[in-house]
Design an enzyme around this catalytic site. Structure first.
Site: not given
Ligand code: PGA
Length: 251
Positions: A9, A11, A95, A97, A166, A172, A211
Site C-alpha cells: 500500500n 498510500k 482502511h 486512514e 491492521e 506507521g 509496521s
Molecule cells: P505500515 O502501513 O506498514 O506503514 O505500518 C500499513 C498499512 O497502513 O496498510
C-alpha cells in the site's frame, strides 16, 4: 492451503521517477517464482504508469479507494468502473486512514465493498482497533462490528474478499503487533465467520498489516493464521519488498 498475499500500500507517496525506479527494482530482483500473489496499490494518478510497467508480469495492481457510484457529480471521486478500466483487480476498502481522515462510515464502506465486487474486482477489507479500544478490552467487539457491517451482516458476501487485520496503533508506528497478538486476533476473525459459514471461513485469506518490515515479516508470515501481509512504508523500498517475497517463498 489458503492463498498467500504480499500487498504494498503505497498510500500518498511517489512520483513518476520514484515509481519507475521502484518498479524497475521489483521486476529486476523479484524471485522467478512466487508462492504469494503480489499486488501493489499506487495513488490513482500513477495507475496508467503502473499498468504499463506491470502488464504481463507476476505483480498485480489495485487501487487504494473507490466511490460507490459509476459516474456523475461526485467531484474528486473515482469509481470502480474507472479502476477496472485501468486493470485494477483489487481495491482497498475500509482502511483506517480512510475511516479517520475522510470520515468514511460503515455504511459507505459496505457500499464500496459491494461496488468493487459488482465490477469484478476483489475488495481487501481492512479492519482494526485503536489503542484505546484494545486497552479497554474492546478489540473483539470492534473487529466483529467492522467485519460484519461491511458485508451487511451476511458473511456469504465475504466470498472473494481478502481481510486485512491492521491494528490502528501498529500502522506507521514502527511497533508491529506481536506474533501472539496477530495469531490470536486472526483466529478470532476466522471464528466469527465460521460461526455462520465454516466453508467461507476456511477459504478466507486474512493478511496482517501494521509496521511490517523485511525483518519482522519472517516471524509474522510464518504464523498459521496469517496469509501474508499488507505493507505500507516498507513496500516503497524495492529491496525490502523483494526480501518479503523471498520470505514467503521460503515456507
Ligand atoms: P505500515 O502501513 O506498514 O506503514 O505500518 C500499513 C498499512 O497502513 O496498510
Amino acid at each position: 492451503m489458503r492463498q498467500q498475499w504480499l500487498m504494498g500500500n503505497w498510500k500518498m507517496n511517489g512520483s513518476c521517477a520514484s515509481i519507475e525506479a521502484l518498479l524497475t527494482g521489483l521486476l529486476q530482483h523479484m524471485p522467478l517464482s512466487l508462492k504469494a500473489s503480489v499486488v501493489v496499490f499506487p495513488p490513482f494518478v500513477y495507475l496508467p504508469l503502473v499498468r504499463d510497467r506491470l502488464q504481463g508480469s507476476a505483480i498485480g495492481w489495485g487501487a487504494q479507494a473507490t466511490y460507490p457510484a459509476d459516474r456523475g457529480a461526485y467531484t474528486g471521486a473515482v469509481s470502480s468502473e474507472m479502476l477496472h478500466e485501468f486493470g485494477c483487480q483489487f481495491v482497498l476498502v475500509g482502511h483506517s486512514e480512510r475511516r479517520r481522515l475522510f470520515q468514511e462510515s460503515e455504511a459507505l464502506i459496505a457500499e464500496q465493498l459491494q461496488h468493487v465486487k459488482s465490477h469484478g474486482m476483489r475488495p481487501v477489507l481492512c479492519i482494526g482497533e485503536t489503542l484505546a479500544e484494545r486497552t479497554e478490552g474492546l478489540t473483539e467487539s470492534v473487529l466483529k462490528q467492522q467485519l460484519l457491517s461491511a458485508v451487511q451482516y451476511d458473511v456469504r458476501a465475504l466470498q472473494e474478499v481478502i481481510v486485512a487485520y491492521e491494528p490502528v496503533w501498529a500502522i506507521g508506528t514502527g511497533q508491529a503487533a506481536t506474533p501472539a497478538q496477530v495469531q490470536e486476533t486472526h483466529a478470532f476473525i476466522r471464528r466469527v465467520v465460521a460461526a455462520e459459514n465454516p466453508q467461507i471461513a476456511e477459504a478466507m485469506s486474512i493478511v496482517y498489516g501494521g509496521s511490517v518490515t523485511a525483518d519482522n515479516a519472517k516471524e509474522l508470515f510464518a504464523l498459521s493464521e496469517v496469509d501474508g501481509g499488507l505493507v505500507g512504508g516498507a513496500s516503497l523500498e524495492a529491496a525490502q519488498f523483494v526480501r518479503m517475497m523471498e520470505c514467503i517463498n521460503s515456507y
